[in-house]
Motif scaffolding. Structure first.
Motif, PDB file in Angstrom:
ATOM      1  N   VAL A 133       0.698  -1.167   0.018  1.00 63.96           N
ATOM      2  CA  VAL A 133      -0.078   0.079  -0.016  1.00 63.96           C
ATOM      3  C   VAL A 133       0.754   1.393  -0.016  1.00 63.96           C
ATOM      4  CG1 VAL A 133      -1.676   1.300   1.339  1.00 63.96           C
ATOM      5  CG2 VAL A 133      -1.910  -1.189   1.096  1.00 63.96           C
ATOM      6  N   VAL A 134       1.815   1.259   0.849  1.00 71.70           N
ATOM      7  CA  VAL A 134       2.657   2.415   0.919  1.00 71.70           C
ATOM      8  C   VAL A 134       3.893   2.471  -0.192  1.00 71.70           C
ATOM      9  CG1 VAL A 134       4.244   3.523   2.705  1.00 71.70           C
ATOM     10  CG2 VAL A 134       2.232   2.350   3.474  1.00 71.70           C
ATOM     11  N   GLY A 135       4.324   1.322  -0.501  1.00 74.04           N
ATOM     12  CA  GLY A 135       5.417   1.451  -1.530  1.00 74.04           C
ATOM     13  C   GLY A 135       6.600   1.550  -0.848  1.00 74.04           C
ATOM     14  N   ASN A 136       7.556   2.697  -1.510  1.00 71.53           N
ATOM     15  CA  ASN A 136       8.708   2.892  -0.975  1.00 71.53           C
ATOM     16  C   ASN A 136       8.758   4.133   0.100  1.00 71.53           C
ATOM     17  OD1 ASN A 136       9.980   0.929  -2.603  1.00 71.53           O
ATOM     18  ND2 ASN A 136      10.179   2.314  -4.202  1.00 71.53           N
ATOM     19  N   GLY A 137       8.014   4.091   0.914  1.00 75.63           N
ATOM     20  CA  GLY A 137       7.839   5.159   2.054  1.00 75.63           C
ATOM     21  C   GLY A 137       6.792   6.110   1.510  1.00 75.63           C
ATOM     22  N   GLU A 138       6.305   6.377   0.406  1.00 75.87           N
ATOM     23  CA  GLU A 138       5.443   7.549  -0.090  1.00 75.87           C
ATOM     24  C   GLU A 138       4.026   6.813  -0.312  1.00 75.87           C
ATOM     25  OE1 GLU A 138       6.210  10.528  -0.286  1.00 75.87           O
ATOM     26  OE2 GLU A 138       8.172  10.301   0.471  1.00 75.87           O
ATOM     27  N   PRO A 139       3.089   7.145   0.523  1.00 83.08           N
ATOM     28  CA  PRO A 139       1.794   6.809   0.172  1.00 83.08           C
ATOM     29  C   PRO A 139       1.233   6.742  -1.416  1.00 83.08           C
ATOM     30  CG  PRO A 139       1.953   7.935   2.233  1.00 83.08           C
ATOM     31  CD  PRO A 139       2.951   8.505   1.290  1.00 83.08           C
ATOM     32  N   VAL A 140       0.981   5.729  -1.879  1.00 86.07           N
ATOM     33  CA  VAL A 140       0.427   5.781  -3.558  1.00 86.07           C
ATOM     34  C   VAL A 140      -0.867   4.846  -3.358  1.00 86.07           C
ATOM     35  CG1 VAL A 140       0.881   4.806  -5.542  1.00 86.07           C
ATOM     36  CG2 VAL A 140       2.899   5.528  -4.295  1.00 86.07           C
ATOM     37  N   GLN A 141      -1.876   5.815  -3.862  1.00 86.67           N
ATOM     38  CA  GLN A 141      -3.452   5.212  -3.754  1.00 86.67           C
ATOM     39  C   GLN A 141      -3.397   4.230  -4.903  1.00 86.67           C
ATOM     40  OE1 GLN A 141      -6.353   8.098  -3.748  1.00 86.67           O
ATOM     41  NE2 GLN A 141      -7.938   6.764  -4.130  1.00 86.67           N
ATOM     42  N   ARG A 142      -3.755   3.108  -4.678  1.00 87.10           N
ATOM     43  CA  ARG A 142      -3.917   1.965  -5.742  1.00 87.10           C
ATOM     44  C   ARG A 142      -5.250   2.221  -6.206  1.00 87.10           C
ATOM     45  NH1 ARG A 142       1.336   0.014  -6.280  1.00 87.10           N
ATOM     46  NH2 ARG A 142       2.095  -0.004  -3.868  1.00 87.10           N
ATOM     47  N   ALA A 143      -5.162   1.674  -7.547  1.00 82.79           N
ATOM     48  CA  ALA A 143      -6.235   1.775  -8.459  1.00 82.79           C
ATOM     49  C   ALA A 143      -7.033   0.485  -8.243  1.00 82.79           C
ATOM     50  CB  ALA A 143      -5.629   1.698  -9.968  1.00 82.79           C
ATOM     51  N   PRO A 144      -8.274   0.358  -8.792  1.00 89.72           N
ATOM     52  CA  PRO A 144      -9.251  -0.861  -8.571  1.00 89.72           C
ATOM     53  C   PRO A 144      -8.614  -2.093  -9.672  1.00 89.72           C
ATOM     54  CG  PRO A 144     -10.356   0.831  -8.994  1.00 89.72           C
ATOM     55  CD  PRO A 144      -9.209   1.583  -8.822  1.00 89.72           C
ATOM     56  N   PRO A 145      -8.861  -3.245  -9.312  1.00 89.93           N
ATOM     57  CA  PRO A 145      -8.495  -4.222 -10.424  1.00 89.93           C
ATOM     58  C   PRO A 145      -8.914  -3.632 -11.787  1.00 89.93           C
ATOM     59  CG  PRO A 145      -9.237  -5.376  -8.333  1.00 89.93           C
ATOM     60  CD  PRO A 145      -9.806  -3.862  -8.288  1.00 89.93           C
ATOM     61  N   GLY A 146      -7.839  -4.101 -12.766  1.00 87.30           N
ATOM     62  CA  GLY A 146      -8.073  -3.745 -14.048  1.00 87.30           C
ATOM     63  C   GLY A 146      -7.802  -2.576 -14.507  1.00 87.30           C
TER      64      GLY A 146
END
Length: 284
Positions: A37-50
């Protein structure tokens, strides 16, 4: 309750036999989920599947005209041709003049989207990447939209402004006229205040409050004129925090003392003499 305890005991027994710890396994799983969810320390909002979540940037437009909401979700099944049509609605560059590329978070180019029939997913984009639009239109007017220097601005002459009613300038003039300064040269003081005598820096003193309800003891720290008011004033460091400042008023330092221990009093409200600091221990 007994059933839950029995199940817990059985699980702990299995842990001991198998040589692993449930909490440790849970912790590892949680850390993996958090890293996703967080990635490399920076919050990245994930997209829905597809879908994939990309930030849109433009070679001419700055971030402000694009807006703060320049993160969009795109379906991986979208063709590059359809993608350019969507980008046109967002940045204003015609699809035929768009050169689109995927850019990594570190600024390096990941892929050039040059096949209009290909699907976006075929380029394997990742959430958090940037989709950059290079505007190659030789007659592009987008840059001109950001240059406000050539936009005509409304101006008015001093003469026309003075003819207007209800302006702030006339309001301020009316306020000044209704509250003339007491130190106006056209109205000289009829009773000039004399320099106080018998009060000097270092004297112990007792000073009355403005309403006369409180006598405050302290030490004289300043005697003279000040910038924040007319006449002579006595600056006092009170024995207790009964003042209003620390010896500084409107950026001008007259003496130094702790906050709320300093105050300025008119000489006629100050008495100097043997005024020792009051001790509350003696009263008790």
């Amino acid at each position: 309750s007994s059933g839950i305890n029995a199940e817990y005991g059985e699980n702990k027994k299995k842990e001991k036999e198998c040589g692993y710890n449930t909490m440790a396994t849970y912790g590892t799983t949680f850390d993996a989920l958090r890293a996703y969810v967080v990635g490399n320390g920076e919050p990245v909002q994930r997209a829905p599947p597809g879908m994939v979540r990309l930030e849109i940037t433009h070679s001419v437009l700055t971030q402000n005209p694009i807006g703060s909401n320049n993160w969009k979700n795109f379906a991986l099944s979208t063709s590059i041709s359809e993608l350019k049509d969507k980008l046109y609605l967002f940045v204003g560059t015609s699809p035929v003049y768009q050169r689109v590329s995927l850019v990594n978070p570190d600024g390096t180019t990941y892929a050039t989207l040059d096949n209009d029939q290909a699907q976006l997913g075929s380029y394997a984009p990742q959430d958090g990447m940037r989709i950059h639009v290079l505007d190659v239109d030789p007659n592009s007017t987008i840059a001109a939209l950001q240059d406000t220097s050539s936009v005509p601005k409304y101006t008015i002459s001093e003469e026309d402004y003075n003819k207007r009613e209800g302006t702030y300038r006339k309001f301020k003039a009316a306020q000044t006229a209704s509250q003339p300064s007491s130190s106006s040269p056209s109205e000289p003081h009829t009773h000039a205040e004399e320099e106080p005598t018998g009060i000097k820096v270092g004297d112990r003193c007792e000073a009355d409050s403005e309403d006369g309800s409180l006598a405050r003891r302290g030490t004289v720290m300043f005697v003279g004129t000040v910038e924040f008011s007319s006449g002579y004033w006595v600056g006092i460091k009170f024995d207790e925090p009964l003042g209003k400042n620390n010896g500084t008023v409107k950026g001008k330092q007259y003496f130094v003392c702790p906050p709320n221990y300093g105050g300025f009093v008119k000489p006629n409200k100050v008495r100097v003499g043997d005024y020792p600091e009051e001790s509350f221990d003696e009263e008790m």
